[in-house]
Design an enzyme around this catalytic site. Structure first.
Site, PDB file in Angstrom:
ATOM      1  N   CYS A  89      35.563  -5.305  51.960  1.00  0.00           N
ATOM      2  CA  CYS A  89      35.110  -6.697  51.799  1.00  0.00           C
ATOM      3  C   CYS A  89      36.277  -7.670  51.889  1.00  0.00           C
ATOM      4  O   CYS A  89      36.068  -8.871  51.980  1.00  0.00           O
ATOM      5  CB  CYS A  89      34.475  -6.908  50.425  1.00  0.00           C
ATOM      6  SG  CYS A  89      32.956  -6.050  50.196  1.00  0.00           S
ATOM      7  N   ASP A 114      38.050  -8.140  49.376  1.00  0.00           N
ATOM      8  CA  ASP A 114      38.010  -8.742  48.044  1.00  0.00           C
ATOM      9  C   ASP A 114      39.080  -8.143  47.142  1.00  0.00           C
ATOM     10  O   ASP A 114      39.491  -7.019  47.334  1.00  0.00           O
ATOM     11  CB  ASP A 114      36.658  -8.461  47.381  1.00  0.00           C
ATOM     12  CG  ASP A 114      35.560  -9.305  47.987  1.00  0.00           C
ATOM     13  OD1 ASP A 114      35.890 -10.223  48.749  1.00  0.00           O
ATOM     14  OD2 ASP A 114      34.395  -9.032  47.691  1.00  0.00           O
ATOM     15  N   CYS A 139      33.833 -13.144  47.252  1.00  0.00           N
ATOM     16  CA  CYS A 139      32.802 -14.046  47.775  1.00  0.00           C
ATOM     17  C   CYS A 139      31.989 -14.644  46.622  1.00  0.00           C
ATOM     18  O   CYS A 139      32.233 -14.374  45.448  1.00  0.00           O
ATOM     19  CB  CYS A 139      31.882 -13.266  48.700  1.00  0.00           C
ATOM     20  SG  CYS A 139      30.972 -11.988  47.813  1.00  0.00           S
ATOM     21  N   CYS A 195      29.040  -6.478  46.284  1.00  0.00           N
ATOM     22  CA  CYS A 195      30.126  -7.398  45.882  1.00  0.00           C
ATOM     23  C   CYS A 195      30.234  -7.482  44.363  1.00  0.00           C
ATOM     24  O   CYS A 195      31.288  -7.820  43.826  1.00  0.00           O
ATOM     25  CB  CYS A 195      29.873  -8.803  46.419  1.00  0.00           C
ATOM     26  SG  CYS A 195      29.596  -8.844  48.181  1.00  0.00           S
TER      27      CYS A 195
END
Ligand code: FES
Length: 205
Positions: free
Chosen positions: A44, A46, A71, A115
């Site tokens: 991701c 992230d 996100c 996520c």
């Protein structure tokens, strides 16, 4: 009515937590944490840092701060998670799952649920860090991966990630991980895990 898997719908709670995130770590340098967890989801792009303060007599979380480059879903779910764990015993906080956080938010679009795992992974890392720092290494719980598909070197964690990423049947799992594409001996165990993780994260089997 069942929502489309790819429908882009956020609840008011998700929007609120995204627009007004709670418990953000403003000044990392001056925050004296008792435990810190940093995790990243390369797929991701992230990254998540979570820090906690702990009442050491009671082993209860007294503060929880975080920051991420994630996100909207990662931000909203970690914001909600941080509110949930303040005042919670460490043992209980350790077992919070993305499903609990998603419920707190009134749901997330299914393809965004993966996520939301960043926050609880970082929290578990922070709790383990607290145990390490405070002379309780026996309490540290390791999340070791187990290889399910020997031919393609695919682990149970990767199967779980694929389910969170939207795999709902064996073929979709193969598409994402390439497991079972050589000798096929891992198929039964892979399907068993697929059903287990579907149930764990989405309440379906
Ligand atoms: S063990 Fe999975 S394809 Fe051989």
């Amino acid at each position: 009515m069942e929502k489309e898997r790819n429908e882009w719908v956020y609840t008011e709670k998700v929007k609120d937590h995204f627009l007004n995130p709670r418990n953000i770590l403003e000044d990392e340098q001056s925050y004296e944490d008792d435990g810190k967890g940093i995790v990243g989801n390369i797929k991701c792009g992230d990254r998540m840092m979570m820090v906690i303060k702990v009442d050491k007599d009671k082993n209860v979380i007294t503060d929880c701060r975080w920051k991420t480059y994630g996100c909207a879903s990662a931000i909203a779910s970690t914001s909600a998670l941080s509110e949930m764990v303040i005042g919670m015993p460490l043992e209980e906080a350790y077992h919070i799952s993305p499903k609990d956080v998603t419920a707190q938010l009134g749901g997330l679009p299914e393809h965004k649920i993966h996520c939301s795992v960043l926050g609880d992974k970082a929290l578990r890392a922070a709790i383990n860090d607290y145990y390490q720092r405070n002379g309780m290494p026996e309490k540290v719980q390791k999340e070791e991966a187990r290889i399910i598909c020997q031919c393609m070197n695919v682990t149970d964690h990767e199967i779980e990630d694929a389910v969170l990423d939207g795999a709902r049947n064996y073929y979709e799992l193969q598409e994402r991980t390439k497991l079972g594409t050589v000798c096929g001996q891992c198929k039964d165990e892979a399907i068993e895990l697929l059903e287990k993780y579907k149930k764990k994260h989405f309440g379906e089997a």
